[in-house]
Write a protein that holds these residues in place. Sequence first.
Motif, PDB file in Angstrom:
ATOM      1  N   LYS A  40       6.854   9.854  -5.370  1.00  0.00           N
ATOM      2  CA  LYS A  40       7.468   9.014  -6.393  1.00  0.00           C
ATOM      3  C   LYS A  40       6.989   7.578  -6.269  1.00  0.00           C
ATOM      4  N   ARG A  41       6.927   6.883  -7.403  1.00  0.00           N
ATOM      5  CA  ARG A  41       6.539   5.478  -7.440  1.00  0.00           C
ATOM      6  C   ARG A  41       7.767   4.634  -7.764  1.00  0.00           C
ATOM      7  N   THR A  42       8.607   4.440  -6.740  1.00  0.00           N
ATOM      8  CA  THR A  42       9.841   3.691  -6.902  1.00  0.00           C
ATOM      9  C   THR A  42       9.981   2.698  -5.766  1.00  0.00           C
ATOM     10  N   LEU A  43      10.932   1.777  -5.918  1.00  0.00           N
ATOM     11  CA  LEU A  43      11.201   0.818  -4.853  1.00  0.00           C
ATOM     12  C   LEU A  43      11.654   1.536  -3.584  1.00  0.00           C
ATOM     13  N   GLY A  52       4.721   4.561 -13.401  1.00  0.00           N
ATOM     14  CA  GLY A  52       6.162   4.386 -13.387  1.00  0.00           C
ATOM     15  C   GLY A  52       6.901   5.706 -13.456  1.00  0.00           C
ATOM     16  N   SER A  53       7.749   5.846 -14.460  1.00  0.00           N
ATOM     17  CA  SER A  53       8.539   7.070 -14.635  1.00  0.00           C
ATOM     18  C   SER A  53       7.699   8.220 -15.158  1.00  0.00           C
ATOM     19  N   SER A 112      10.768   4.501  -2.579  1.00  0.00           N
ATOM     20  CA  SER A 112       9.566   5.070  -1.955  1.00  0.00           C
ATOM     21  C   SER A 112       8.790   4.002  -1.199  1.00  0.00           C
ATOM     22  N   SER A 141       5.267   0.619 -11.229  1.00  0.00           N
ATOM     23  CA  SER A 141       6.415   0.471 -10.343  1.00  0.00           C
ATOM     24  C   SER A 141       6.581  -0.977  -9.891  1.00  0.00           C
ATOM     25  N   TYR A 186       7.847  -5.888  -7.184  1.00  0.00           N
ATOM     26  CA  TYR A 186       9.270  -5.780  -6.854  1.00  0.00           C
ATOM     27  C   TYR A 186       9.864  -7.141  -6.481  1.00  0.00           C
TER      28      TYR A 186
END
Length: 293
Positions: free
Chosen positions: A151-154, A13-14, A156, A91, A200
Amino acid sequence: MIAIHFIVNPIAGSGKHRFSKTFLQQYFEVDTYKITIKTSNFKGHAINLTKESILNKAAIIVACGGDGTINEVASTLVGTTIPLGIVPIGSGNGLASNLSIPKNILQAFYTIKNNKKTSIDVGCVNDRYFFSNTGFGFTANVIENYEASLKRTLLSYIKSSLKSFREFDKRAEISITINDDSEVLNPFLIFISNSNELGYHFSLTPKASLKDGLLDVIIVPKIGKLKMLFFGFCVFIKKPNLLKEVKYFQEREIKLTRKRGPIFEAQIDGELAKIEEELLFISVKERSLYVLT
């Protein structure tokens, strides 16, 4: 005393989560719980750490990370009586969401302390386990691009999907036979799911269940770019069957045979896997993992 082992992926995650013993003992009382914290530092490390925890007689083993970390810990616990606890700090967190495990860390702690066990089905790809899903074609290509991103984000994940959309026609040619029956040349997607969520809150198999002893299978043959976009919209509204080319069925076992092409490129619980075997048996082990929910 309850021996509880936390296996933590520090970059999930972050990457800002800190699981010190002092922090954990605020919620897991020192007179009830004996806490051990282990840090997973590379891909596959959580498997070895979990094996050590089993040998050390841990009563509960908690995976603190995303679906990849959870897969490594859970794979080692299949067939044992030791329950898996989950603190979803990744994520996507598809499996945790399907099990209604809160993303809030403190609420996840209370879920573990409640010690309510349930058993779930486990998917198998030859000798590898999956708990949410496995996929070939477009989904595997998305994960390959996603893992290459920083990055491990939506966002991305969306960028990786768009990149896969642009370059999908450039893949090496592959031919797959499904259950000795139908041959599919350059399939857009083969998706086999144990749960009803990708992460997600997206879903290709909204009717799938972790407890029905079945795998939900979606096959989409080679399609053009416009139909790819339409299929993406169908997934967004959780109605993938609106695309007429989609084949959907439920099975206990699927056999994929690679007739042409260098490898099977797959994603297994959101992690890229390049499989050299020409024959894949994908099956389900009923109720073979205990999880705290």
